[in-house]
Design a protein around this motif. Structure first.
Motif, PDB file in Angstrom:
ATOM      1  N   GLU A   1       0.840  -1.183   0.000  1.00 20.98           N
ATOM      2  CA  GLU A   1       0.000   0.000   0.000  1.00 20.98           C
ATOM      3  C   GLU A   1       0.881   1.241   0.000  1.00 20.98           C
ATOM      4  O   GLU A   1       1.689   1.448   0.898  1.00 20.98           O
ATOM      5  N   THR A   2       0.713   2.063  -1.029  1.00 22.12           N
ATOM      6  CA  THR A   2       1.574   3.234  -1.210  1.00 22.12           C
ATOM      7  C   THR A   2       0.738   4.500  -1.110  1.00 22.12           C
ATOM      8  O   THR A   2      -0.279   4.638  -1.787  1.00 22.12           O
ATOM      9  N   ASP A   3       1.194   5.405  -0.246  1.00 20.23           N
ATOM     10  CA  ASP A   3       0.507   6.691  -0.076  1.00 20.23           C
ATOM     11  C   ASP A   3       1.090   7.675  -1.093  1.00 20.23           C
ATOM     12  O   ASP A   3       2.254   8.050  -1.027  1.00 20.23           O
TER      13      ASP A   3
ATOM     14  N   LYS B   1       0.552  10.765  -1.502  1.00 18.10           N
ATOM     15  CA  LYS B   1       0.942  12.046  -0.908  1.00 18.10           C
ATOM     16  C   LYS B   1       2.361  11.968  -0.340  1.00 18.10           C
ATOM     17  O   LYS B   1       3.174  12.887  -0.548  1.00 18.10           O
ATOM     18  N   ASP B   2       2.687  10.891   0.352  1.00 11.78           N
ATOM     19  CA  ASP B   2       4.028  10.760   0.936  1.00 11.78           C
ATOM     20  C   ASP B   2       5.098  10.684  -0.148  1.00 11.78           C
ATOM     21  O   ASP B   2       6.151  11.329  -0.049  1.00 11.78           O
TER      22      ASP B   2
ATOM     23  N   ALA C   1      -5.323  12.660  -0.999  1.00 15.11           N
ATOM     24  CA  ALA C   1      -4.428  11.817  -1.792  1.00 15.11           C
ATOM     25  C   ALA C   1      -4.816  10.346  -1.668  1.00 15.11           C
ATOM     26  O   ALA C   1      -5.085   9.854  -0.564  1.00 15.11           O
TER      27      ALA C   1
ATOM     28  N   LYS D   1      -4.450   6.104  -1.801  1.00 14.45           N
ATOM     29  CA  LYS D   1      -3.479   5.070  -1.471  1.00 14.45           C
ATOM     30  C   LYS D   1      -3.731   3.902  -2.412  1.00 14.45           C
ATOM     31  O   LYS D   1      -4.863   3.452  -2.563  1.00 14.45           O
TER      32      LYS D   1
ATOM     33  N   THR E   1      -4.492  16.378  -5.923  1.00 12.69           N
ATOM     34  CA  THR E   1      -5.149  15.066  -5.901  1.00 12.69           C
ATOM     35  C   THR E   1      -6.594  15.255  -5.446  1.00 12.69           C
ATOM     36  O   THR E   1      -6.920  16.231  -4.766  1.00 12.69           O
TER      37      THR E   1
END
Length: 426
Positions: free
Chosen positions: A288-290, A292-293, A320, A322, A355
């Motif tokens: 799981e990739t955010d 925004k980060d 944003a 995920k 986003t």
């Protein structure tokens, strides 16, 4: 226009002309048959009157009730020579019982008496009103035409659509087919020989394209891999040469130019290797990739590098998304888009990152004209003022999006070049 509509339209035109010709022939056939029957009765009646007249038999009086009327008049020899002796025609006749004219059919005979005198006999009989008949036939033919045309058109449409189903299935399969990916096998049963041949030809061409695509990928991967070591060796040796104090300033300048070229070549080579790995599906460590980060970290790294351009960056990533994807590919995807926004920007320009939960968009100032939407995601394509670019950044971004089923689109809006990633619904 669809093929079935073209075929139906052409068949309808042909049917309309055929029915119209048939209607004309039908009308004249009916009229001819009516006239033949009427003329036969008139001829018999006229010949009987002439026979009785020449025999001196008293003729019966004309009878309106029976519909058969006649009249005999004297004519000259000159008149007899100038007219045909038997003539049929449609006319109108006054009937006292109806106080009006009615349509009639007449036959006119010219005959010669025993004393050499010429007589003209005209026999009349009532007949149908042919104008009314025309209108009745026209109305019924229009109704018949409408029913036949509608029915035949519906049958044609159903027949053509049913017959073209194998072609539609083939088109649907080709539309969904993606070269180099797992695709459903073509299942297109048909009894039509032409479609069978077409299915087989498409299969053969697809198989040939797949083989060529695999060979091309293998060649690029092997060539890129084999080039990495020589490029690294050449770069190291040139860097070692720069430490030689005996080099002149001109020689050092040429070595630096060569090093720059080698680094560009090495970057292109690494991008090609990465594209091959993406195409081969070698990235399967999904987490799981955010977004925004990832975007925030990349922006923090890029701002100091391009600080000399004095570019204003605004962000709105409160919603944003995920997504499940390989973390390294997430970095590559966003880094390429954000880096392009800096590289292709103007001094004092702007970048807007936004986003909305399902999309990630990067907008930047730059060229005053829109880019070519049909080419910007092709490999090795770059704008005319960026010849030093490898032309693989957007191709890499597109390849990552294709791998995960993301949408990647470009538009030019209010002087801003906008790239938008659309993530699928969860």
């Amino acid at each position: 226009m669809k093929l079935q509509n073209v075929i139906t339209f052409r068949l309808s035109i042909l049917k309309a002309v055929s029915i119209a010709l048939w209607a004309v022939c039908f009308y004249f056939a009916i009229i001819k048959e009516i006239n033949n029957e009427t003329d036969e009765a008139l001829t018999t009646y006229a010949e009987n009157i002439i026979t009785d007249y020449l025999a001196g038999v008293e003729l019966p009086p004309p009878n309106e009730i029976s519909g058969n009327l006649y009249k005999i008049r004297n004519i000259s020899a000159d008149y007899a020579s100038r007219h045909r002796h038997i003539r049929y025609k449609d006319t109108e006749m006054y009937f006292s019982r109806n106080y009006g004219y009615e349509p009639a059919r007449s036959v006119t005979y010219i005959f010669k008496t025993d004393d050499g005198q010429y007589r003209e006999l005209s026999v009349f009989t009532t007949t149908i009103d042919k104008d009314n008949l025309k209108r009745a036939i026209l109305y019924w033919l229009i109704a018949l035409y409408a029913v036949l045309l509608s029915g035949i058109t519906a049958v044609n449409l159903w027949t053509v659509r049913h017959s073209m189903k194998p072609l539609k299935r083939l088109f649907d399969w080709l539309d969904s087919y993606k070269l180099g990916q797992k695709n459903k096998p073509l299942y297109n049963p048909t009894n039509i020989n032409e479609f069978k041949k077409l299915n087989e030809t498409v299969r053969n061409n697809i198989e040939r394209s797949e083989r060529q695509y695999e060979q091309q990928k293998m060649f690029i991967a092997n060539a890129s891999h084999e080039m990495q070591t020589p490029l690294a060796v050449c770069t190291n040796r040139l860097e070692m040469l720069l430490d030689d104090e005996t080099l002149t300033e001109s020689q050092m300048g040429e070595i630096i130019k060569t090093l720059r070229t080698l680094k560009n070549l090495s970057a292109t080579n690494r991008s090609l290797l990465l594209l091959c790995k993406i195409d081969n599906g070698q990235f399967n460590n999904n987490v799981e990739t955010d977004i925004k980060d990832v975007a925030g970290r990349i922006l923090a790294d890029l701002k100091p590098i391009y600080g000399r351009k004095d570019i204003t960056v605004s962000t709105d990533m409160r919603q944003a998304p995920k997504v499940e994807m390989d973390a390294s590919l997430a970095d590559i995807l966003l880094a390429n888009l954000l880096r392009n926004a800096f590289i292709h920007n103007t001094d004092g320009g702007r970048i807007a990152v936004k986003t909305d939960g399902r999309t990630f968009s990067v907008a930047n100032t730059g060229a005053t004209a829109p880019l070519d939407e049909t080419k910007i995601f092709e490999r090795f394509y770059h704008s005319a003022d960026k010849k030093s670019s490898t032309g693989l950044g957007l191709a890499l971004a597109k390849a990552v999006c294709n791998l995960y089923g993301f949408g990647l689109n470009y538009r030019f809006n209010d002087g801003m070049h906008v790239f938008t990633i659309t993530f699928p619904k969860k």
